[in-house]
Enzyme design. Structure first.
Site, PDB file in Angstrom:
ATOM      1  N   GLU A  28       1.377 -12.421   4.745  1.00  0.00           N
ATOM      2  CA  GLU A  28       2.455 -11.630   4.752  1.00  0.00           C
ATOM      3  C   GLU A  28       3.599 -12.521   5.434  1.00  0.00           C
ATOM      4  O   GLU A  28       4.657 -12.398   5.009  1.00  0.00           O
ATOM      5  CB  GLU A  28       2.099 -10.635   5.624  1.00  0.00           C
ATOM      6  CG  GLU A  28       1.166  -9.459   5.161  1.00  0.00           C
ATOM      7  CD  GLU A  28       1.025  -8.151   5.934  1.00  0.00           C
ATOM      8  OE1 GLU A  28       2.170  -7.657   6.425  1.00  0.00           O
ATOM      9  OE2 GLU A  28      -0.320  -7.858   6.120  1.00  0.00           O
ATOM     10  N   LEU A  48      10.916   6.896   2.742  1.00  0.00           N
ATOM     11  CA  LEU A  48      12.661   6.990   2.834  1.00  0.00           C
ATOM     12  C   LEU A  48      12.908   7.963   1.743  1.00  0.00           C
ATOM     13  O   LEU A  48      12.421   8.040   0.770  1.00  0.00           O
ATOM     14  CB  LEU A  48      13.072   5.494   2.195  1.00  0.00           C
ATOM     15  CG  LEU A  48      12.822   4.436   2.999  1.00  0.00           C
ATOM     16  CD1 LEU A  48      13.653   3.276   2.625  1.00  0.00           C
ATOM     17  CD2 LEU A  48      12.999   4.438   4.582  1.00  0.00           C
ATOM     18  N   ARG A  91       7.830   5.306   8.216  1.00  0.00           N
ATOM     19  CA  ARG A  91       8.509   6.432   7.534  1.00  0.00           C
ATOM     20  C   ARG A  91       8.514   6.361   5.986  1.00  0.00           C
ATOM     21  O   ARG A  91       9.325   5.131   5.803  1.00  0.00           O
ATOM     22  CB  ARG A  91       9.813   6.729   8.312  1.00  0.00           C
ATOM     23  CG  ARG A  91       9.794   6.663   9.682  1.00  0.00           C
ATOM     24  CD  ARG A  91       9.156   7.966  10.414  1.00  0.00           C
ATOM     25  NE  ARG A  91       9.754   9.162   9.972  1.00  0.00           N
ATOM     26  CZ  ARG A  91       9.186  10.315   9.990  1.00  0.00           C
ATOM     27  NH1 ARG A  91       8.146  10.400  10.627  1.00  0.00           N
ATOM     28  NH2 ARG A  91       9.519  11.412   9.579  1.00  0.00           N
ATOM     29  N   LEU A  97       6.069   5.605  -3.736  1.00  0.00           N
ATOM     30  CA  LEU A  97       5.487   5.173  -2.537  1.00  0.00           C
ATOM     31  C   LEU A  97       4.712   3.790  -3.000  1.00  0.00           C
ATOM     32  O   LEU A  97       3.995   3.689  -3.925  1.00  0.00           O
ATOM     33  CB  LEU A  97       4.325   5.802  -1.858  1.00  0.00           C
ATOM     34  CG  LEU A  97       3.714   5.129  -0.616  1.00  0.00           C
ATOM     35  CD1 LEU A  97       4.678   4.927   0.536  1.00  0.00           C
ATOM     36  CD2 LEU A  97       2.520   6.165  -0.226  1.00  0.00           C
ATOM     37  N   ASP A  98       5.126   2.657  -2.437  1.00  0.00           N
ATOM     38  CA  ASP A  98       4.422   1.216  -2.614  1.00  0.00           C
ATOM     39  C   ASP A  98       4.191   1.118  -4.310  1.00  0.00           C
ATOM     40  O   ASP A  98       3.408   0.143  -4.680  1.00  0.00           O
ATOM     41  CB  ASP A  98       3.056   1.434  -2.169  1.00  0.00           C
ATOM     42  CG  ASP A  98       2.874   1.465  -0.709  1.00  0.00           C
ATOM     43  OD1 ASP A  98       3.948   1.172  -0.013  1.00  0.00           O
ATOM     44  OD2 ASP A  98       2.076   1.718   0.038  1.00  0.00           O
ATOM     45  N   GLY A 120       5.955  -5.781  14.689  1.00  0.00           N
ATOM     46  CA  GLY A 120       7.033  -6.446  14.671  1.00  0.00           C
ATOM     47  C   GLY A 120       6.717  -8.136  14.344  1.00  0.00           C
ATOM     48  O   GLY A 120       7.458  -8.923  14.242  1.00  0.00           O
ATOM     49  N   SER A 121       5.296  -8.354  13.844  1.00  0.00           N
ATOM     50  CA  SER A 121       4.971  -9.721  13.564  1.00  0.00           C
ATOM     51  C   SER A 121       5.748 -10.193  12.159  1.00  0.00           C
ATOM     52  O   SER A 121       5.989 -11.506  12.254  1.00  0.00           O
ATOM     53  CB  SER A 121       3.393  -9.933  13.506  1.00  0.00           C
ATOM     54  OG  SER A 121       3.012  -9.369  12.175  1.00  0.00           O
ATOM     55  N   HIS A 134       3.444  -5.028   2.172  1.00  0.00           N
ATOM     56  CA  HIS A 134       2.596  -4.117   2.019  1.00  0.00           C
ATOM     57  C   HIS A 134       1.167  -5.314   1.838  1.00  0.00           C
ATOM     58  O   HIS A 134       0.967  -6.087   1.197  1.00  0.00           O
ATOM     59  CB  HIS A 134       2.221  -3.389   0.382  1.00  0.00           C
ATOM     60  CG  HIS A 134       1.063  -2.441   0.326  1.00  0.00           C
ATOM     61  ND1 HIS A 134       1.101  -1.338   1.355  1.00  0.00           N
ATOM     62  CD2 HIS A 134      -0.039  -2.457  -0.272  1.00  0.00           C
ATOM     63  CE1 HIS A 134      -0.037  -0.567   1.153  1.00  0.00           C
ATOM     64  NE2 HIS A 134      -0.702  -1.379   0.213  1.00  0.00           N
TER      65      HIS A 134
HETATM   66  C1  GRF Z   1       1.886  -5.080   8.054  1.00  0.00           C
HETATM   67  O1  GRF Z   1       0.495  -5.229   7.757  1.00  0.00           O
HETATM   68  C2  GRF Z   1       2.641  -4.808   6.742  1.00  0.00           C
HETATM   69  O2  GRF Z   1       2.036  -5.329   5.502  1.00  0.00           O
HETATM   70  C3  GRF Z   1       2.281  -3.448   6.905  1.00  0.00           C
HETATM   71  O3  GRF Z   1       2.749  -2.954   8.040  1.00  0.00           O
HETATM   72  C4  GRF Z   1       2.328  -3.975   9.106  1.00  0.00           C
HETATM   73  C5  GRF Z   1       3.054  -4.073  10.091  1.00  0.00           C
HETATM   74  O4  GRF Z   1       3.033  -5.250  10.991  1.00  0.00           O
HETATM   75  N1  GRF Z   1       3.501  -2.631   6.062  1.00  0.00           N
HETATM   76  P1  GRF Z   1       3.771  -5.865  11.957  1.00  0.00           P
HETATM   77  O5  GRF Z   1       4.567  -4.748  12.488  1.00  0.00           O
HETATM   78  O6  GRF Z   1       5.006  -6.483  10.886  1.00  0.00           O
HETATM   79  O7  GRF Z   1       2.999  -6.782  12.883  1.00  0.00           O
END
Ligand code: GRF
Length: 210
Positions: free
Chosen positions: A182, A101, A99, A152-153, A20-21, A117
């Site tokens: 990110e 979707l 997951r 996907l992506d 959850g960062s 991503h």
């Molecule tokens: C991140 O690297 C994001 O890009 C990927 O999953 C990871 C999630 O990290 N989709 P966090 O749970 O937000 O810390």
């Protein structure tokens, strides 16, 4: 070019599975006044997701909906969509949600689901993108926020940020450098999408007055 369905309000629903960062980065951007939005609910498919603690600490409603409790992906997704709709969520943010979707979920929120991503898409889609990039030996990788489509992506790209790869990197040090970006671009991309000055042409996300 199709008619875009823009968010009708600034209510976010954030879907997580773990640390959850990125959720925290969104919470912090809202608290700092950098993002005008409200997280109405954080939904995790795992009860042990650390991000649930972050959400509760910020006073945000949390729900655990285990995919294991449902017979099919469509039924799980239907339960998640019902909870989002009940809270008038206009924009869904996937933040480490592990997951896929279903088409029904995606068509419930057309062009209103974002994902982050940890690579410069279309390079290195799928799992362990940071490790894929490190192992491949690219000199530049990065982070991408994109609109979620059935592929996907592969949906339209809202924002990207490049990150250098150094000779002495491990995939872990590289992942940490990517994660910093990110955390910068996800709140920024959410702001751009909520503000609504964009359209999609083909697979290009174009920022401009309507
Ligand atoms: C991140 O690297 C994001 O890009 C990927 O999953 C990871 C999630 O990290 N989709 P966090 O749970 O937000 O810390």
């Amino acid at each position: 070019m199709g008619r875009e369905v823009l968010p009708v309000n600034r209510n976010l629903g954030v879907l997580i599975s773990g640390r959850g960062s990125n959720l925290q980065a969104i919470i912090d951007a809202i608290a700092a006044g950098r993002l005008d939005a409200r997280i109405r609910v954080v939904i995790s498919n795992r009860a042990d997701a650390q991000g649930l603690v972050r959400a509760r600490d910020a006073g945000i409603e949390t729900l655990v909906i285990s995919h294991r409790a449902f017979a099919s992906r469509e039924m799980f997704d239907g339960a998640v969509v019902a909870e989002l709709a009940a809270r008038e969520v206009a924009l869904v943010c996937l933040a480490g949600f592990m997951r896929l979707l279903s088409p029904a979920f995606i068509s419930a929120y057309p062009n209103r689901i974002l994902n982050i991503h940890p690579a410069l898409l279309p390079a290195f889609p799928g799992l362990d993108a940071q490790h894929q990039a490190w192992e491949h030996g690219v000199k530049i990788t990065g982070a991408t926020v994109h609109i979620v489509t059935a592929d996907l992506d592969a949906g339209p790209i809202v924002l990207q940020k490049a990150v250098p790869v150094f000779d002495d990197d491990t995939s872990e040090t590289l992942a940490a450098r990517i994660l910093e970006e990110e955390h910068r671009i996800y709140p920024e991309a959410i702001r751009i999408v909520l503000d609504g000055e964009w359209r999609i042409e083909g697979r290009r996300f174009i920022r401009s007055p309507q």
